[in-house]
Write an enzyme that holds these catalytic residues in place. Structure first.
Site, PDB file in Angstrom:
ATOM      1  N   ARG A   1     -11.953   1.687   8.938  1.00 36.81           N
ATOM      2  CA  ARG A   1     -10.496   2.447   7.735  1.00 36.81           C
ATOM      3  C   ARG A   1     -10.569   3.958   7.370  1.00 36.81           C
ATOM      4  NH1 ARG A   1      -5.978  -0.570   5.047  1.00 36.81           N
ATOM      5  NH2 ARG A   1      -4.220  -0.577   6.265  1.00 36.81           N
TER       6      ARG A   1
ATOM      7  N   ASP B   1       0.321  -0.947   0.589  1.00 31.29           N
ATOM      8  CA  ASP B   1      -0.172   0.090   0.244  1.00 31.29           C
ATOM      9  C   ASP B   1       0.802   1.420   0.502  1.00 31.29           C
ATOM     10  OD1 ASP B   1      -1.890   1.950   0.823  1.00 31.29           O
ATOM     11  OD2 ASP B   1      -2.779   0.743   2.471  1.00 31.29           O
TER      12      ASP B   1
ATOM     13  N   LYS C   1      -1.543  -8.204  -4.788  1.00 28.68           N
ATOM     14  CA  LYS C   1      -2.526  -8.823  -4.329  1.00 28.68           C
ATOM     15  C   LYS C   1      -3.341  -7.519  -3.713  1.00 28.68           C
ATOM     16  CE  LYS C   1      -1.526  -7.715   0.781  1.00 28.68           C
ATOM     17  NZ  LYS C   1      -0.361  -7.700   1.662  1.00 28.68           N
ATOM     18  N   TRP C   2      -4.268  -8.673  -3.927  1.00 31.30           N
ATOM     19  CA  TRP C   2      -5.974  -7.499  -3.872  1.00 31.30           C
ATOM     20  C   TRP C   2      -6.261  -7.679  -3.253  1.00 31.30           C
ATOM     21  CZ3 TRP C   2      -8.899  -7.168  -8.911  1.00 31.30           C
ATOM     22  CH2 TRP C   2     -10.119  -6.838  -8.664  1.00 31.30           C
ATOM     23  N   ASP C   3      -6.932  -6.693  -1.829  1.00 33.10           N
ATOM     24  CA  ASP C   3      -7.332  -6.443  -0.634  1.00 33.10           C
ATOM     25  C   ASP C   3      -8.349  -6.071  -0.478  1.00 33.10           C
ATOM     26  OD1 ASP C   3      -6.581  -6.536   2.394  1.00 33.10           O
ATOM     27  OD2 ASP C   3      -4.939  -4.849   1.966  1.00 33.10           O
TER      28      ASP C   3
ATOM     29  N   ASP D   1      -2.957 -10.869   9.061  1.00 33.10           N
ATOM     30  CA  ASP D   1      -1.771  -9.930   9.168  1.00 33.10           C
ATOM     31  C   ASP D   1      -0.919 -10.105  10.869  1.00 33.10           C
ATOM     32  OD1 ASP D   1      -2.187  -8.377   7.133  1.00 33.10           O
ATOM     33  OD2 ASP D   1      -3.481  -7.031   8.419  1.00 33.10           O
TER      34      ASP D   1
ATOM     35  N   CYS E   1      -6.353 -10.979  -0.262  1.00 26.79           N
ATOM     36  CA  CYS E   1      -6.326 -10.818   1.259  1.00 26.79           C
ATOM     37  C   CYS E   1      -7.401 -10.038   0.885  1.00 26.79           C
ATOM     38  CB  CYS E   1      -5.262  -9.481   0.869  1.00 26.79           C
ATOM     39  SG  CYS E   1      -4.379  -8.703   2.813  1.00 26.79           S
TER      40      CYS E   1
HETATM   41  C1  DGJ Z   1      -3.923  -5.548   4.624  1.00 29.80           C
HETATM   42  C2  DGJ Z   1      -3.056  -6.098   4.827  1.00 29.80           C
HETATM   43  O1  DGJ Z   1      -4.050  -7.680   4.663  1.00 29.80           O
HETATM   44  C3  DGJ Z   1      -1.486  -5.777   4.583  1.00 29.80           C
HETATM   45  O2  DGJ Z   1      -0.975  -6.685   4.578  1.00 29.80           O
HETATM   46  C4  DGJ Z   1      -2.054  -4.480   4.133  1.00 29.80           C
HETATM   47  O3  DGJ Z   1      -1.779  -4.898   2.939  1.00 29.80           O
HETATM   48  C5  DGJ Z   1      -2.337  -3.973   4.389  1.00 29.80           C
HETATM   49  N1  DGJ Z   1      -4.111  -3.889   4.018  1.00 29.80           N
HETATM   50  C6  DGJ Z   1      -2.185  -2.472   3.679  1.00 29.80           C
HETATM   51  O4  DGJ Z   1      -3.062  -0.745   4.143  1.00 29.80           O
END
Ligand code: DGJ
Length: 695
Positions: free
Chosen positions: A413, A337, A446-448, A516, A494
């Site tokens: 958030r 990020d 990495k798709w969060d 995390d 993610c």
């Molecule tokens: C949540 C993820 O689980 C973290 O690894 C990281 O990518 C943060 N978001 C970034 O905002």
């Protein structure tokens, strides 16, 4: 290979794979009724199961209750409803009429219709290795409201008792395994959050209370869906237990009508005999062979910048990290990020997916090229479904987020959820993602997804509730499209750690970010719960810095590595500041991981000793001729002698060589007496042992 047959005289279907038989029939009223699920039977034995139950009618109970293949609401069935519908005239009950069936290799479709209304229902059954996949399809010629459409109801055989295994959790504490006697009544595990959730995961296993890791019959069901879901275990005083499961959101109605069919996600069921260990291994085989997009691939060793640089990413610090990562043997470098828009913290910029030129003056390309030149793949973090209110995107399109008129837009958030059910939002997301990947040569996303839904409205749309399902479907479609257009693209799913781990996302993600929480001791438990259903091949695990940012605990580097090496190894520490000794050890352990990786990622997992508050936790992976053992001792006490570790999954007639120690062991001895571990003294002692079958 499975077989599906139809016993015409008995109106019964029989589905058989290597170790399991499943049978269902049409009852006198054409209702699809359960017959059998359990150890393999010969087809000629099935008619014996069809003997009529004792006549029993007390005026309050339907003797066939709890036997429906899809427990539809209506008539004298009061079971947990798996299908609830309302026709335009207000009629609610469904009356089944059988039309026909089709069998194509491993896939059985049974077609029904309502006796009066133009509604058609197809029940799907598909054999995949030891797993039976089921789902439901509804089509209608006039509008029908569907308040519940589960994928299937699973009827378990009558046992003396029942116990449920499942996982609970929260952010940074996902997949905590629980085993609990099944209460009488209805026990529901669910997510009402629009995502899979950290607090529960869409699977349940059931045994009679006596199964152990190595012995006993275990039934399991798991739903392939990443939105809201519900699994209900219903235990009645008739001794029966069923599990019904599907997608959907409490109180939300889906509409089915002309041009608007409803297809539920797959729910997978698995019967095994051999304890929880055998059950997990069968699930892992299923996920590896039938769910993951590239099952044969080995996942690379990854570096991720999140814990090192947080939101403060720039070209200079990422290049420095990449240089260090390459010397360690890392194969995939991921910028997390903070690389775009005004995203210098979690308060702003989300949604503005253009590179931050203050941080990356030449754009992303110089960094991508540098990473590629170092021999690594390049990955980048994205959170496409989200927006910060403080962003250009939100200022331009405040109507793109989930919202209700006259209601606050609750932030978590500092962000809101974009409504991916809107075609314009999906098109916008596709456009920038396609360009990000295509223009820069991105190898990995990495798709969060960092918050659940709230105020999930869609003002102006004729059927706003459909967003609950269509958001998830749109995410799936977008990922599928990106993968199709960029065949070498790989994806990590993610959701603030492990908030989106399920069979649905695993069909389009190559790995998942497990949690995390990267504290090695906590990870032993999280990984233990994760591995009940999901394979190590998809379990992303990083080594990060001391003290751990979640627990404040400091753990020796070797131990941290050994825990992460039981999955898809990654490094997430600030390696630019690691001392030389740590870098040397990391290099050595990454090389070791690359050697054992096929065994860990493709092997069969044996949980030799589950994580305990103290004592030794141990795992073993077996793949072809190779075996890898991981053992971890948290704390040493009283100079206690070390117990040999009894291994599993080996051939007693074979001999196994430990070339590191220069010793040879008889398989029979390893199974019966065990392997002396030679754990170093002291707290946080760990070993990785490699054995190879002697030819
Ligand atoms: C949540 C993820 O689980 C973290 O690894 C990281 O990518 C943060 N978001 C970034 O905002």
């Amino acid at each position: 290979m499975g077989e599906i047959g139809f016993l015409d005289d008995h109106r019964t279907w029989v589905l058989t794979n290597d170790s399991t038989t499943y049978a269902l029939r049409l009852d006198e009223d054409d209702v699809p009724a359960h017959v059998y699920w359990g150890p393999k039977l010969r087809t000629e034995d099935i008619p014996q199961l069809l003997e009529k139950p004792l006549p029993w009618w007390d005026g309050f109970n339907d003797p066939n209750e709890g036997l429906d293949e899809l427990a539809a609401d209506g008539g004298t069935k009061y079971w947990t409803p798996a299908l609830q519908i309302r026709f335009a005239d207000g009629t609610r009950a469904l009356e089944w009429r059988y039309r026909n069936h089709e069998i194509h290799q491993d896939h059985l479709r049974i077609h029904f219709e309502d006796r009066h209304y133009p509604l058609r229902i197809t029940l799907h059954y598909r054999l995949k290795s030891e797993v039976l996949e089921r789902w439901t399809e509804l089509t209608a010629d006039t509008e029908v409201d569907v308040t519940r459409a589960d994928s299937a109801t699973w009827v378990l055989p009558i046992r003396d008792d029942y116990r449920l295994s499942h996982v609970t959790g929260r952010w940074a504490a996902e997949t905590q395994l629980r085993r609990t006697p099944a209460p009488h009544g209805e026990t529901t595990f669910a997510s009402r959050r629009g995502i899979t959730g950290h607090h529960a995961n869409p699977w349940i296993m059931v045994d009679d209370g006596t199964a152990t890791e190595r012995h006993g019959e275990v039934y399991g069901v798991a739903l392939a869906w990443s939105g809201s879901w519900r699994l209900t275990a219903t235990r009645s005083s008739t001794q029966r237990l069923t599990i019904s499961g599907g997608f959907g959101q409490d109180g939300v109605t889906q509409r089915v009508g002309p041009g608007n069919p409803l297809t539920t996600p797959v729910i997978a069921g698995l019967y095994t005999n051999g304890g929880f260990g055998t059950a997990s291994r069968a699930w892992h085989t299923y996920v590896r062979e039938h769910v993951l997009p590239h099952p044969r691939e080995l996942r690379p060793v990854l570096y991720n910048s999140w814990e090192a640089t947080g939101f403060d990413v720039d070209e200079v610090n990422q290049r420095t990290l990449a240089d260090h990562a390459a010397t360690l043997g890392v194969e995939l470098f991921v910028v997390d990020d903070g690389w775009f828009g005004a995203r210098t913290g979690d308060h702003a910029g989300l949604g503005d997916w253009h590179v931050n030129r203050d941080r990356f003056p030449g754009g992303l390309k110089p960094l991508v090229d540098a990473v590629h030149a170092l021999g690594m793949k390049f990955g980048i973090w994205v959170e496409p479904e989200m927006v910060n209110p403080d962003s250009d995107l939100y200022r331009a399109h405040p109507d793109w987020v989930l919202h209700h008129p006259h209601r606050r837009r609750s932030e978590l958030r500092n962000q809101l959820v974009l409504n991916f059910a809107r075609p314009d939002v999906e098109a916008w997301a596709h456009d920038w993602l396609d360009r990000l990947v295509g223009d820069h040569g991105v190898d990995f996303l990495k798709w969060d997804m960092n918050r659940p839904f709230s105020e999930a409205g869609w003002p102006g749309d004729a059927d706003p509730d459909r967003l609950w399902v269509e958001h998830t479907r749109a995410v799936y479609a977008l990922i599928d499209r990106l993968r199709q257009d960029h065949p070498s693209l790989r994806i990590e799913a993610c959701s603030g750690g492990g908030g989106r781990i399920d069979l649905g996302v695993l069909a389009r993600a190559d790995q998942v970010w497990t949690s995390d929480n990267t504290d090695a001791l906590d990870r032993l438990r999280i990984q233990h719960g994760y591995g009940q259903l999901y394979p190590a091949r998809a379990m992303s695990a990083w080594v990060t810095d001391n003290p751990n940012f979640v627990t404040g605990r400091s753990v020796p580097l070797r131990f941290r590595f050994h825990v992460a090496m039981a999955g898809v190894l990654g490094v997430g520490g600030d390696i630019a500041h690691w001392p030389g000794d740590d870098l040397a050890l990391a290099r050595e352990l990454i090389a070791l991981y690359k050697d054992i990786r096929p065994v860990v990622q493709h092997g069969a997992l044996y949980r030799l000793r589950p994580p305990a508050d103290d004592g030794v936790t141990a795992l073993q992976y077996v793949h072809e001729d190779r075996t890898v053992v991981f053992a971890y001792r948290q704390a040493a006490h009283f100079n206690a002698p070390e117990r040999p570790l009894r291994l599993d999954g080996l051939d007693p007639a074979d001999r196994y060589v430990d070339s590191d120690a220069g010793t040879t062991h008889s398989g029979a001895v390893l199974l019966a007496r065990g392997l002396p571990l030679g754990l170093p003294t002291g707290d946080f002692a760990s070993v990785v042992l490699r054995l190879r079958r002697k030819i």
